[in-house]
Design an enzyme around this catalytic site. Structure first.
Site, mmCIF file in Angstrom:
data_model
loop_
_atom_site.group_PDB
_atom_site.id
_atom_site.type_symbol
_atom_site.label_atom_id
_atom_site.label_comp_id
_atom_site.label_asym_id
_atom_site.label_seq_id
_atom_site.Cartn_x
_atom_site.Cartn_y
_atom_site.Cartn_z
ATOM 1 N N VAL A 49 27.458 -69.000 -15.704
ATOM 2 C CA VAL A 49 28.322 -69.117 -14.592
ATOM 3 C C VAL A 49 28.449 -68.152 -13.475
ATOM 4 O O VAL A 49 28.913 -68.454 -12.551
ATOM 5 C CB VAL A 49 29.863 -69.653 -15.173
ATOM 6 N N ASN B 206 37.608 -69.315 -17.464
ATOM 7 C CA ASN B 206 37.833 -68.341 -18.304
ATOM 8 C C ASN B 206 36.976 -67.423 -18.613
ATOM 9 O O ASN B 206 37.253 -66.196 -19.078
ATOM 10 C CB ASN B 206 38.031 -69.104 -19.794
ATOM 11 N N SER C 115 44.042 -61.106 -15.884
ATOM 12 C CA SER C 115 44.571 -60.065 -16.644
ATOM 13 C C SER C 115 45.423 -59.069 -16.216
ATOM 14 O O SER C 115 45.727 -58.970 -14.879
ATOM 15 C CB SER C 115 43.369 -59.059 -16.925
ATOM 16 N N TYR D 235 36.599 -54.318 -12.938
ATOM 17 C CA TYR D 235 37.242 -55.385 -13.959
ATOM 18 C C TYR D 235 38.514 -55.534 -13.179
ATOM 19 O O TYR D 235 38.974 -56.832 -13.081
ATOM 20 C CB TYR D 235 37.060 -55.193 -15.185
ATOM 21 N N LYS E 282 39.806 -59.266 -11.340
ATOM 22 C CA LYS E 282 40.971 -60.042 -11.831
ATOM 23 C C LYS E 282 42.141 -59.994 -10.748
ATOM 24 O O LYS E 282 42.542 -60.786 -10.553
ATOM 25 C CB LYS E 282 41.448 -59.209 -13.168
ATOM 26 N N ILE F 46 44.763 -59.452 -26.189
ATOM 27 C CA ILE F 46 44.369 -60.635 -27.234
ATOM 28 C C ILE F 46 43.573 -60.453 -28.070
ATOM 29 O O ILE F 46 42.565 -59.434 -27.956
ATOM 30 C CB ILE F 46 44.288 -61.936 -26.206
#
Ligand code: NAP
Length: 237
Positions: free
Chosen positions: A55, A81, A133, A146, A150, A179
């Site tokens: 993607v 996601n 996140s 990162y 986000k 998670i």
């Protein structure tokens, strides 16, 4: 409903796909490298069709969306996601790291959303859920790129909610805390215990915690432009 979930071979995306398929939706579960896991997911769930595409690449995204629209005629829900993380000191991050993390986490959401939107706008119906996140909200040491990606996703969520509301398309982010997935397999048991001690609910989240929120956002009709953080109270702002 017809639902496209990116990065659904493992972890959070897999649980989202399974949960929505169990509720009777048609789910197209995108994956990239984890062929075997993706095939098992399809075997175990009659309503799931898997589709391989990176993607972070426009051409592959275009082909995936064209395939889904040709076969099913519409996409009602898009869950952006797919994502990767990397732990590095800011001074060690290379241009290649930057490109990989931004392209996989942020450009992918931009790109898939752009390809899906003409159909949603035409239908005057759509629900887009972006998985961001807590680090996009508060910043993470050694995960700057990162966190930037986000935060960018959350900004996209807010902007698009305003632009697409008149077309009856809702756009929201879910910003998880920690998670239990492969993404955290680099953490030691001691790291996990230390993190749990910082979390008011004293536990690590499960993939189903995120999947349930996705289901709720799909069914809801009046929530848009929101960043819903599911984090056990780790971040409260
Ligand atoms: P994971 O277990 O590592 O799974 C990542 C998924 O993303 C895999 O299915 C992987 O597919 C897919 N993916 C990666 N690059 C891709 C690409 N270029 N094209 C298509 N698919 C790609 O991670 P996770 O914990 O479930 O994370 C899911 C999302 O939640 C991510 O956006 C992550 O940033 C976010 N998140 C996770 C946590 C956490 O604590 N776990 C916390 C906050 C936010 P393949 O293996 O098939 O390539």
């Amino acid at each position: 409903m017809t639902i496209l979930v990116t990065g659904a071979s493992r972890g959070i995306g897999r649980e989202i796909a399974k949960n929505l398929a169990q509720k009777g939706n048609i789910v197209i579960a995108n994956y990239n490298k984890s062929e075997e896991q993706a095939q098992n997911l399809q075997k175990e769930n009659a309503n799931i069709e898997i589709y391989k595409a990176d993607v972070s690449k426009r051409e592959e995204v275009k082909q995936m969306v064209e395939y889904v629209l040709k076969k099913y005629g519409k996409i009602d829900v898009l869950v952006n996601n797919a994502g990767i993380s990397e732990n590095k000191l800011f001074t060690d991050v290379t241009d290649e790291d930057w490109q990989k993390i931004i392209n996989t986490n942020l450009y992918s959401a931009f790109c898939v959303t752009q390809e899906v939107l003409p159909n949603m706008i035409h239908n005057k119906f759509g629900c887009i859920i972006n998985i961001s996140s807590i680090w996009g909200m508060v910043g993470a040491s050694c995960e700057t790129v990162y966190s930037i990606a986000k935060a960018g996703i959350d900004a996209m969520t807010k902007s698009l909610a305003k632009e697409l509301g008149p077309s009856n398309i809702r756009v929201n982010s879910i910003a998880p805390g920690i998670i239990d997935t492969d993404m955290n397999k680099n953490l030691t048991q001691e790291d996990i215990e230390n993190i749990k001690n910082e979390i008011p609910l004293q536990k690590v989240g499960k993939t189903i915690d995120i999947a349930k929120c996705v289901e709720w956002l799909i069914n809801d009709q009046y929530t848009t432009g929101q960043i819903i953080s599911i984090n056990g109270g780790w971040v409260i702002i």
